[in-house]
Write a protein that holds these residues in place. Sequence first.
Motif, PDB file in Angstrom:
ATOM      1  N   GLU A  95       0.626  -0.688  -0.137  1.00  6.38           N
ATOM      2  CA  GLU A  95       0.015  -0.214   0.106  1.00  6.38           C
ATOM      3  C   GLU A  95       0.934   1.262  -0.171  1.00  6.38           C
ATOM      4  OE1 GLU A  95      -0.945   1.114   4.848  1.00  6.38           O
ATOM      5  OE2 GLU A  95      -2.389  -0.821   3.879  1.00  6.38           O
ATOM      6  N   PRO A  96       0.364   2.227   0.067  1.00  4.12           N
ATOM      7  CA  PRO A  96       1.207   3.410   0.010  1.00  4.12           C
ATOM      8  C   PRO A  96       2.103   3.273   0.825  1.00  4.12           C
ATOM      9  CG  PRO A  96      -1.123   4.029  -1.430  1.00  4.12           C
ATOM     10  CD  PRO A  96      -0.910   2.497  -0.848  1.00  4.12           C
ATOM     11  N   LEU A  97       3.213   3.964   0.794  1.00  6.03           N
ATOM     12  CA  LEU A  97       3.924   4.442   1.716  1.00  6.03           C
ATOM     13  C   LEU A  97       4.518   5.968   1.644  1.00  6.03           C
ATOM     14  CD1 LEU A  97       5.788   3.734   4.400  1.00  6.03           C
ATOM     15  CD2 LEU A  97       7.429   3.230   2.591  1.00  6.03           C
ATOM     16  N   TYR A  98       4.785   7.036   2.921  1.00  2.46           N
ATOM     17  CA  TYR A  98       4.390   8.291   2.908  1.00  2.46           C
ATOM     18  C   TYR A  98       5.383   8.934   3.454  1.00  2.46           C
ATOM     19  CZ  TYR A  98      -0.180   8.023   0.968  1.00  2.46           C
ATOM     20  OH  TYR A  98      -1.522   8.263   0.503  1.00  2.46           O
ATOM     21  N   ALA A  99       6.030   9.964   3.553  1.00  2.00           N
ATOM     22  CA  ALA A  99       6.808   9.928   4.610  1.00  2.00           C
ATOM     23  C   ALA A  99       5.834  11.528   4.942  1.00  2.00           C
ATOM     24  CB  ALA A  99       8.213  11.154   4.445  1.00  2.00           C
ATOM     25  N   VAL A 100       5.665  11.687   6.163  1.00  2.00           N
ATOM     26  CA  VAL A 100       5.399  12.995   6.804  1.00  2.00           C
ATOM     27  C   VAL A 100       6.239  13.843   7.714  1.00  2.00           C
ATOM     28  CG1 VAL A 100       3.163  11.146   6.864  1.00  2.00           C
ATOM     29  CG2 VAL A 100       4.706  10.975   8.667  1.00  2.00           C
ATOM     30  N   ALA A 101       5.646  14.799   8.129  1.00  2.00           N
ATOM     31  CA  ALA A 101       6.692  15.319   9.099  1.00  2.00           C
ATOM     32  C   ALA A 101       5.525  15.941  10.579  1.00  2.00           C
ATOM     33  CB  ALA A 101       7.163  17.036   8.229  1.00  2.00           C
ATOM     34  N   LEU A 102       6.204  15.581  11.368  1.00  2.00           N
ATOM     35  CA  LEU A 102       5.916  15.928  12.995  1.00  2.00           C
ATOM     36  C   LEU A 102       6.397  17.125  13.225  1.00  2.00           C
ATOM     37  CD1 LEU A 102       5.513  12.913  12.684  1.00  2.00           C
ATOM     38  CD2 LEU A 102       4.334  12.780  14.517  1.00  2.00           C
ATOM     39  N   LYS A 103       6.049  18.260  14.535  1.00  2.00           N
ATOM     40  CA  LYS A 103       6.755  19.123  15.790  1.00  2.00           C
ATOM     41  C   LYS A 103       6.844  18.029  16.867  1.00  2.00           C
ATOM     42  CE  LYS A 103       6.628  23.157  12.695  1.00  2.00           C
ATOM     43  NZ  LYS A 103       8.065  23.242  12.338  1.00  2.00           N
ATOM     44  N   ALA A 104       8.216  18.912  16.215  1.00  2.00           N
ATOM     45  CA  ALA A 104       8.241  18.340  18.194  1.00  2.00           C
ATOM     46  C   ALA A 104       7.804  18.664  19.229  1.00  2.00           C
ATOM     47  CB  ALA A 104       9.826  18.354  18.656  1.00  2.00           C
ATOM     48  N   ARG A 105       6.950  19.471  19.426  1.00  2.00           N
ATOM     49  CA  ARG A 105       6.038  20.210  19.750  1.00  2.00           C
ATOM     50  C   ARG A 105       4.554  19.210  20.081  1.00  2.00           C
ATOM     51  NH1 ARG A 105       3.253  23.381  17.048  1.00  2.00           N
ATOM     52  NH2 ARG A 105       3.979  24.289  15.169  1.00  2.00           N
ATOM     53  N   ASP A 106       4.259  19.033  19.470  1.00  2.00           N
ATOM     54  CA  ASP A 106       2.718  18.094  19.020  1.00  2.00           C
ATOM     55  C   ASP A 106       3.027  16.716  19.815  1.00  2.00           C
ATOM     56  OD1 ASP A 106       2.116  20.331  18.064  1.00  2.00           O
ATOM     57  OD2 ASP A 106       1.934  19.780  16.731  1.00  2.00           O
ATOM     58  N   ILE A 107       4.361  16.352  20.043  1.00  3.60           N
ATOM     59  CA  ILE A 107       4.393  15.028  20.310  1.00  3.60           C
ATOM     60  C   ILE A 107       5.280  15.222  21.602  1.00  3.60           C
ATOM     61  CG2 ILE A 107       4.544  13.634  18.117  1.00  3.60           C
ATOM     62  CD1 ILE A 107       7.244  13.468  18.011  1.00  3.60           C
ATOM     63  N   TRP A 108       6.125  15.719  21.780  1.00  6.90           N
ATOM     64  CA  TRP A 108       6.994  15.385  23.451  1.00  6.90           C
ATOM     65  C   TRP A 108       6.329  16.857  24.414  1.00  6.90           C
ATOM     66  CZ3 TRP A 108      10.911  14.133  19.266  1.00  6.90           C
ATOM     67  CH2 TRP A 108      10.824  12.886  19.550  1.00  6.90           C
ATOM     68  N   ALA A 109       6.145  16.832  25.847  1.00  8.61           N
ATOM     69  CA  ALA A 109       5.885  17.722  26.396  1.00  8.61           C
ATOM     70  C   ALA A 109       7.113  18.698  27.084  1.00  8.61           C
ATOM     71  CB  ALA A 109       5.633  17.061  27.994  1.00  8.61           C
ATOM     72  N   HIS A 110       8.348  18.384  26.794  1.00 10.21           N
ATOM     73  CA  HIS A 110       9.283  19.660  27.187  1.00 10.21           C
ATOM     74  C   HIS A 110       9.989  18.803  25.959  1.00 10.21           C
ATOM     75  CE1 HIS A 110       7.114  19.806  30.662  1.00 10.21           C
ATOM     76  NE2 HIS A 110       6.830  18.715  30.982  1.00 10.21           N
ATOM     77  N   PRO A 111      10.344  19.642  24.714  1.00  6.99           N
ATOM     78  CA  PRO A 111      11.252  19.514  23.621  1.00  6.99           C
ATOM     79  C   PRO A 111      12.167  20.875  24.090  1.00  6.99           C
ATOM     80  CG  PRO A 111       9.304  20.800  22.771  1.00  6.99           C
ATOM     81  CD  PRO A 111       8.754  19.711  23.777  1.00  6.99           C
ATOM     82  N   GLU A 112      13.235  19.848  23.612  1.00  7.12           N
ATOM     83  CA  GLU A 112      13.909  20.649  23.608  1.00  7.12           C
ATOM     84  C   GLU A 112      14.349  21.821  22.848  1.00  7.12           C
ATOM     85  OE1 GLU A 112      19.334  21.213  23.656  1.00  7.12           O
ATOM     86  OE2 GLU A 112      18.288  19.845  23.951  1.00  7.12           O
ATOM     87  N   HIS A 113      14.091  21.598  21.847  1.00  7.44           N
ATOM     88  CA  HIS A 113      13.687  22.275  20.429  1.00  7.44           C
ATOM     89  C   HIS A 113      12.115  22.270  19.897  1.00  7.44           C
ATOM     90  CE1 HIS A 113      17.904  23.269  20.724  1.00  7.44           C
ATOM     91  NE2 HIS A 113      18.313  22.078  20.730  1.00  7.44           N
ATOM     92  N   PRO A 114      11.109  22.772  20.239  1.00  7.57           N
ATOM     93  CA  PRO A 114       9.867  22.681  20.236  1.00  7.57           C
ATOM     94  C   PRO A 114       9.587  22.518  18.293  1.00  7.57           C
ATOM     95  CG  PRO A 114      10.032  24.013  22.012  1.00  7.57           C
ATOM     96  CD  PRO A 114      11.217  24.301  20.903  1.00  7.57           C
ATOM     97  N   GLU A 115      10.166  23.507  17.669  1.00  6.60           N
ATOM     98  CA  GLU A 115      10.193  23.700  16.534  1.00  6.60           C
ATOM     99  C   GLU A 115      11.252  22.673  14.775  1.00  6.60           C
ATOM    100  OE1 GLU A 115       7.707  25.677  14.840  1.00  6.60           O
ATOM    101  OE2 GLU A 115       7.133  25.740  16.818  1.00  6.60           O
ATOM    102  N   ASP A 116      11.863  21.708  16.027  1.00  4.35           N
ATOM    103  CA  ASP A 116      12.378  20.788  15.032  1.00  4.35           C
ATOM    104  C   ASP A 116      11.261  19.597  14.632  1.00  4.35           C
ATOM    105  OD1 ASP A 116      14.344  21.638  16.083  1.00  4.35           O
ATOM    106  OD2 ASP A 116      15.116  19.890  17.709  1.00  4.35           O
ATOM    107  N   GLU A 117      11.655  19.140  13.272  1.00 12.22           N
ATOM    108  CA  GLU A 117      10.689  18.500  12.898  1.00 12.22           C
ATOM    109  C   GLU A 117      10.772  16.867  12.863  1.00 12.22           C
ATOM    110  OE1 GLU A 117       7.778  20.257   9.158  1.00 12.22           O
ATOM    111  OE2 GLU A 117      10.487  19.400   8.583  1.00 12.22           O
ATOM    112  N   VAL A 118      10.416  16.102  12.715  1.00  9.32           N
ATOM    113  CA  VAL A 118       9.948  14.325  13.197  1.00  9.32           C
ATOM    114  C   VAL A 118      10.300  13.749  11.169  1.00  9.32           C
ATOM    115  CG1 VAL A 118      10.246  12.264  14.052  1.00  9.32           C
ATOM    116  CG2 VAL A 118       9.869  14.493  15.636  1.00  9.32           C
ATOM    117  N   ILE A 119      10.735  13.723  11.133  1.00  8.75           N
ATOM    118  CA  ILE A 119      10.039  12.095   9.677  1.00  8.75           C
ATOM    119  C   ILE A 119       9.900  11.402   9.822  1.00  8.75           C
ATOM    120  CG2 ILE A 119      10.285  12.252   7.401  1.00  8.75           C
ATOM    121  CD1 ILE A 119      10.154  15.702   8.482  1.00  8.75           C
TER     122      ILE A 119
END
Length: 224
Positions: free
Chosen positions: A189-213
């Motif tokens: 099935e289709p496979l996608y690369a998706v980007a998430l903001k660090a602030r959206d997945i961790w409560a206390h990110p050191e760099h909130p605007e970093d992306e996780v791909i």
Amino acid sequence: MTRVYDMGGRFGDGAVVPEAEHVKFHADWHPRALAITLACGSLGLWNIDISRHAREGLSPNDYGRFSYYEKWIAALADLLVETGALSRDELERGAADGTSDLAEKRLAAAAVAGVLAKGGPATRPSNVAPLFAVGDTVNIRSMPENVMVPGGHTRLPGYAAGATATVIRLHGAHVLPDSNAHRMGEAPEPLYAVALKARDIWAHPEHPEDEVILDLWQSYLAAP
């Protein structure tokens, strides 16, 4: 359900400390463990997703105390017995009862370089049409579970479950590990690369605007 191997973003495990680039093995038996695992894979008794699931299926106590290549060898032993390539008695004795019917499938030394260079591409034709395009906002499934097999293999990490992400690339159709790990077919099935903001997945990110791909399959995603 929390799995012992799903450690991404887990609190209390300490920082990730990169090693020197030239360090590949820490003991003399490590390259042998890698070699025998690759050689046994050539027997055609399992696929990469089955082998990953075998490592995940080790008891939590063993998984926690084993080193990286100890996990590989323990899972390999389980697979060899499970598929009938060896009996438990042969494994414990360290000696086979005669010549195996699988001997003709052995990976000869002269063929190793070619096999490694060829790799194992997981792209496949698929009748499943892509539902999302680059730039789309998607919701990641809230439960990081295999929906086909209770407690089964999945490539959806727990820390991303329930998050909102942005599609940044469509990789085409790839084998679905959730199915392939359980001998239920490749189900591409289709496979996608998706980007998430660090602030959206961790409560206390050191760099909130970093992306996780993350590379996630279509069945892991839904429209908002």
